[in-house]
Design a protein around this motif. Structure first.
Motif, mmCIF file in Angstrom:
data_model
loop_
_atom_site.group_PDB
_atom_site.id
_atom_site.type_symbol
_atom_site.label_atom_id
_atom_site.label_comp_id
_atom_site.label_asym_id
_atom_site.label_seq_id
_atom_site.Cartn_x
_atom_site.Cartn_y
_atom_site.Cartn_z
ATOM 1 N N TRP A 1 26.583 5.534 5.756
ATOM 2 C CA TRP A 1 28.005 5.810 5.515
ATOM 3 C C TRP A 1 28.526 5.019 4.330
ATOM 4 C CZ3 TRP A 1 32.221 2.328 7.117
ATOM 5 C CH2 TRP A 1 33.488 2.863 6.850
ATOM 6 N N VAL A 2 28.151 3.765 4.224
ATOM 7 C CA VAL A 2 28.608 2.918 3.117
ATOM 8 C C VAL A 2 28.181 3.512 1.774
ATOM 9 C CG1 VAL A 2 28.284 0.658 2.015
ATOM 10 C CG2 VAL A 2 28.735 0.804 4.469
ATOM 11 N N GLY A 3 27.034 4.194 1.763
ATOM 12 C CA GLY A 3 26.547 4.779 0.519
ATOM 13 C C GLY A 3 27.302 6.018 0.084
ATOM 14 N N ASP A 4 28.140 6.588 0.950
ATOM 15 C CA ASP A 4 28.884 7.796 0.591
ATOM 16 C C ASP A 4 30.182 7.862 1.378
ATOM 17 O OD1 ASP A 4 29.514 10.211 -0.582
ATOM 18 O OD2 ASP A 4 28.245 11.404 0.746
ATOM 19 N N MET A 5 30.995 6.843 1.246
ATOM 20 C CA MET A 5 32.187 6.720 2.068
ATOM 21 C C MET A 5 33.258 7.755 1.749
ATOM 22 S SD MET A 5 32.703 2.613 2.674
ATOM 23 C CE MET A 5 32.496 2.100 0.975
ATOM 24 N N GLU A 6 33.229 8.336 0.543
ATOM 25 C CA GLU A 6 34.254 9.298 0.166
ATOM 26 C C GLU A 6 34.052 10.647 0.848
ATOM 27 O OE1 GLU A 6 36.976 8.713 -1.663
ATOM 28 O OE2 GLU A 6 36.342 6.621 -1.590
ATOM 29 N N LYS A 7 32.798 10.997 1.176
ATOM 30 C CA LYS A 7 32.514 12.322 1.722
ATOM 31 C C LYS A 7 32.039 12.296 3.169
ATOM 32 C CE LYS A 7 31.221 14.269 -2.787
ATOM 33 N NZ LYS A 7 30.122 14.915 -3.564
ATOM 34 N N SER A 8 31.563 11.135 3.632
ATOM 35 C CA SER A 8 30.981 11.082 4.975
ATOM 36 C C SER A 8 31.880 10.322 5.946
ATOM 37 C CB SER A 8 29.586 10.444 4.929
ATOM 38 O OG SER A 8 29.666 9.096 4.523
ATOM 39 N N TYR A 9 31.585 10.506 7.236
ATOM 40 C CA TYR A 9 32.359 9.882 8.306
ATOM 41 C C TYR A 9 31.371 9.251 9.273
ATOM 42 C CZ TYR A 9 35.610 9.431 12.262
ATOM 43 O OH TYR A 9 36.376 8.959 13.296
ATOM 44 N N HIS A 10 31.603 7.969 9.592
ATOM 45 C CA HIS A 10 30.749 7.284 10.555
ATOM 46 C C HIS A 10 31.350 7.449 11.942
ATOM 47 C CE1 HIS A 10 29.321 3.751 12.899
ATOM 48 N NE2 HIS A 10 28.186 4.074 12.321
ATOM 49 N N LEU A 11 30.646 8.193 12.815
ATOM 50 C CA LEU A 11 31.166 8.499 14.143
ATOM 51 C C LEU A 11 30.522 7.564 15.157
ATOM 52 C CD1 LEU A 11 31.736 12.115 15.504
ATOM 53 C CD2 LEU A 11 31.328 10.154 16.984
ATOM 54 N N SER A 12 31.250 6.533 15.536
ATOM 55 C CA SER A 12 30.742 5.557 16.492
ATOM 56 C C SER A 12 30.842 6.105 17.910
ATOM 57 C CB SER A 12 31.538 4.253 16.387
ATOM 58 O OG SER A 12 31.128 3.339 17.379
ATOM 59 N N GLY A 13 29.743 6.005 18.646
ATOM 60 C CA GLY A 13 29.762 6.435 20.041
ATOM 61 C C GLY A 13 29.843 5.275 21.005
ATOM 62 N N SER A 14 29.737 4.053 20.489
ATOM 63 C CA SER A 14 29.752 2.847 21.310
ATOM 64 C C SER A 14 31.022 2.059 21.045
ATOM 65 C CB SER A 14 28.533 1.973 20.993
ATOM 66 O OG SER A 14 27.340 2.704 21.181
ATOM 67 N N ALA A 15 31.501 1.369 22.066
ATOM 68 C CA ALA A 15 32.759 0.622 21.936
ATOM 69 C C ALA A 15 32.521 -0.748 21.306
ATOM 70 C CB ALA A 15 33.417 0.484 23.299
ATOM 71 N N VAL A 16 31.803 -0.747 20.197
ATOM 72 C CA VAL A 16 31.483 -1.972 19.472
ATOM 73 C C VAL A 16 31.793 -1.766 17.993
ATOM 74 C CG1 VAL A 16 29.700 -2.711 21.103
ATOM 75 C CG2 VAL A 16 29.068 -1.245 19.179
ATOM 76 N N GLY A 17 31.631 -2.832 17.207
ATOM 77 C CA GLY A 17 31.872 -2.742 15.775
ATOM 78 C C GLY A 17 33.246 -3.238 15.396
ATOM 79 N N PRO A 18 33.580 -3.127 14.111
ATOM 80 C CA PRO A 18 34.887 -3.606 13.634
ATOM 81 C C PRO A 18 36.010 -2.662 14.046
ATOM 82 C CG PRO A 18 33.713 -2.533 11.840
ATOM 83 C CD PRO A 18 32.758 -2.569 13.013
ATOM 84 N N HIS A 19 37.211 -3.203 14.178
ATOM 85 C CA HIS A 19 38.380 -2.386 14.447
ATOM 86 C C HIS A 19 38.538 -1.359 13.328
ATOM 87 C CE1 HIS A 19 42.315 -1.323 15.949
ATOM 88 N NE2 HIS A 19 42.860 -1.590 14.779
ATOM 89 N N SER B 1 46.334 -3.335 17.183
ATOM 90 C CA SER B 1 45.909 -4.690 16.863
ATOM 91 C C SER B 1 44.416 -4.855 16.677
ATOM 92 C CB SER B 1 46.359 -5.650 17.974
ATOM 93 O OG SER B 1 45.525 -5.490 19.110
ATOM 94 N N GLY B 2 43.613 -4.212 17.504
ATOM 95 C CA GLY B 2 42.171 -4.395 17.419
ATOM 96 C C GLY B 2 41.700 -5.726 17.942
ATOM 97 N N LYS B 3 42.580 -6.500 18.559
ATOM 98 C CA LYS B 3 42.214 -7.795 19.114
ATOM 99 C C LYS B 3 42.332 -7.744 20.637
ATOM 100 C CE LYS B 3 41.707 -11.289 17.182
ATOM 101 N NZ LYS B 3 40.489 -12.000 16.761
ATOM 102 N N PHE B 4 41.319 -8.283 21.292
ATOM 103 C CA PHE B 4 41.297 -8.363 22.749
ATOM 104 C C PHE B 4 41.135 -9.836 23.098
ATOM 105 C CE2 PHE B 4 39.239 -4.511 21.220
ATOM 106 C CZ PHE B 4 40.082 -3.543 21.738
ATOM 107 N N GLY B 5 42.282 -10.509 23.277
ATOM 108 C CA GLY B 5 42.205 -11.957 23.363
ATOM 109 C C GLY B 5 41.662 -12.490 22.046
ATOM 110 N N ARG B 6 40.623 -13.307 22.116
ATOM 111 C CA ARG B 6 40.021 -13.827 20.885
ATOM 112 C C ARG B 6 38.936 -12.903 20.349
ATOM 113 N NH1 ARG B 6 35.337 -18.045 22.195
ATOM 114 N NH2 ARG B 6 35.009 -17.733 24.420
ATOM 115 N N PHE B 7 38.644 -11.809 21.063
ATOM 116 C CA PHE B 7 37.535 -10.943 20.690
ATOM 117 C C PHE B 7 37.986 -9.774 19.818
ATOM 118 C CE2 PHE B 7 36.449 -12.931 24.771
ATOM 119 C CZ PHE B 7 35.269 -13.568 24.413
ATOM 120 N N GLY B 8 37.009 -9.162 19.148
ATOM 121 C CA GLY B 8 37.284 -8.009 18.298
ATOM 122 C C GLY B 8 37.498 -8.412 16.855
ATOM 123 N N GLY B 9 38.388 -7.697 16.165
ATOM 124 C CA GLY B 9 38.686 -7.992 14.772
ATOM 125 C C GLY B 9 37.834 -7.213 13.791
ATOM 126 N N LYS B 10 37.940 -7.597 12.523
ATOM 127 C CA LYS B 10 37.159 -6.974 11.445
ATOM 128 C C LYS B 10 36.447 -8.080 10.666
ATOM 129 C CE LYS B 10 40.529 -3.279 10.512
ATOM 130 N NZ LYS B 10 41.453 -2.735 9.493
#
Length: 474
Positions: free
Chosen positions: A255-273, A80-89
């Motif tokens: 990452w947005v500039g090269d989404m086909e070849k690159s991977y954005h590795l998030s280390g923090s529990a934040v950002g979009p689902h 789901s990516g939703k925590f109560g009203r929090f989270g989302g995209k």
């Protein structure tokens, strides 16, 4: 009414809220409607309630609901990516396809027995898991001496002993493996103190992936040894003006500039689902090990779990296993910096408001116009103006408690652990240790307290001494 606006030049959006949850959507942003379907069978503690507003859930009610829904699993949380009203995209339409692909690959991976076996092997043989649950005997005695010989038994979950010196390797390894599954040859990420950067660089070196790490210039100067280690591991380190939040934005832009070849590795529990859920899921090995080790050591559960809170990755890693154990207290500790009354702090949950930042609805440090306020902490890993949407929910539901510790209190705790136990905690972890002064007198004799020692503090020794912040006493 919460108004949304785009940060010029960025991929994410900001918003301000007066705790009202009606969202005015911009044509440049979306909040995925498939996440907003209600499911009346879900428990509040499953953190997958998809309504846009959730009332405060008292622990007693939570426990009652659990007894009537014992069959629930974590699958709904992951999907789901939703925590109560929090989270989302809350992201531009152009990012939705990539995030959906990432979510699909994540869900496939965590149900793939081969992936799980390979990850378990890497965590064991490369990262060095499982990490010890260490009885801090002299630290416990220190508090008992000052409390008429009575007090809790204090244990440390030694995440500082992982390869790379922190809990960050747990998630970095798993996500780097997912990047390779997706055919991505380049990994981009952002780091605050450098611990996540080292973990990501090490994982990429192991798997043969190119790695670029974005880091604030001021932190590169303070954490120069970590920068050297990242480069030795083959990573390219890019300096960014500002703080960690600016480095995070630059990593996402890359990452947005090269989404086909690159991977954005998030280390923090934040950002979009699915980013917060992925980080939480891969860090939850901490709590699973802790439950097993507690049973082995004293045949039961801990009474209190304590972890520092920057964005929330190490706290959720420890807490998640115990969300349904209502007799276990969960205490997160934020950075009070120079004091909450000074405005120079990173206490998002203690002093923030609800809004949208870096793609998710969560608590933020922001002014009356919705502009992000600069955070401050002596610990670079806690210097962020937002926090995990899942922790935001745990605060609002009442399941977790949150406290704060100042820079000086963290420094005192750093020194105390060094001299009593021979262990260098990171300044981040020292914030969790700092609240023991006030917490211990309130606990019963013989109760079990576990503090997540999330990182090694040798990286902070030069900072402590160069600034003459070590008092030489405790």
């Amino acid at each position: 009414m919460m108004t949304c606006k785009l940060q010029l030049g960025g991929a994410f959006a900001f918003a301000r809220s007066n705790h009202s949850v009606s969202i005015e959507r911009s044509s440049l942003m979306v909040a995925t409607d498939h996440q907003n379907k209600t499911n009346n069978n879900l428990l509040p503690s499953e953190l997958a309630m998809a309504t846009t507003c959730v009332p405060t859930i008292k622990p007693s009610l939570e426990k009652e609901l659990r007894t009537t829904h014992p069959q629930e699993t974590n699958n709904d949380i992951i999907n789901s990516g939703k925590f109560g009203r929090f989270g989302g995209k809350f992201v531009p339409e152009t990012l939705m396809v990539c995030l959906s692909q990432l979510e699909a690959e994540f869900n496939k991976a965590i149900h793939d027995e081969t992936f799980k076996a390979e990850l378990a092997e890497a965590l064991r043989d490369f990262a060095g898991r499982e990490t010890p649950l260490y009885y801090a005997r002299r630290l416990s005695e220190h508090y008992k001496i000052n409390n008429n010989g009575k007090g809790p038994d204090i244990y440390l979950k030694r995440e500082d002993l992982n390869h790379g010196g922190s809990h960050k390797i747990n998630n970095a390894l798993a996500q780097a493996m997912i990047a390779k599954r997706m055919g991505r040859n380049t990994v981009v990420t952002a780091t605050a103190s450098g611990q996540h950067g080292i973990a990501t660089a090490a994982a990429c070196a192991k798997l043969g992936l190119d790695c670029t790490v974005f880091m604030a210039l001021k932190e590169m100067e303070k954490e120069c040894s970590n920068v050297k280690l990242m480069k030795l591991l083959g990573a390219t380190v890019e300096g960014v003006n500002g703080s960690y939040k600016d480095a995070a934005s630059e990593a996402f832009r890359s990452w947005v500039g090269d989404m086909e070849k690159s991977y954005h590795l998030s280390g923090s529990a934040v950002g979009p689902h699915p980013c917060p859920t992925m980080v939480r899921e891969f860090q939850s090995v901490i709590g699973r090990e802790t439950r097993k080790q507690a049973l082995e050591k004293w045949g039961g559960k801990p009474d209190v779990l304590i972890a520092c809170v920057g964005t929330g990755s190490n706290a959720l890693g420890l807490f998640h296993e115990y969300l349904h154990d209502m007799d276990v207290r969960l205490i997160g500790v934020e950075a009070a910096g120079c004091g909450l009354d000074t405005g120079r702090h990173s206490s998002t949950l203690a002093a923030g408001d609800v809004g949208v930042y870096h793609g998710a609805l969560t608590y933020l440090l922001q002014d009356q116009d919705g502009q992000i306020l600069p955070p401050h902490s002596i610990a670079a890993g806690m210097e962020y103006p937002g926090v995990s949407p899942e922790l935001s929910y745990l605060k609002e539901s009442g399941r977790a408690e949150f406290s704060v510790a100042t820079d000086q209190e963290a420094l005192d705790a750093y020194e105390r652990l060094c001299k009593l136990e021979g262990i260098f905690p990171s300044l981040e972890a020292a914030h969790a240790l700092a609240i023991l002064d006030n917490l211990v007198p309130t606990l019963s004799d013989g109760s079990k307290v576990i503090v997540n020692c999330s990182g090694c503090g040798d990286k902070d020794a030069a900072l402590v001494f160069d600034r003459n912040l070590f008092h030489g006493k405790f």
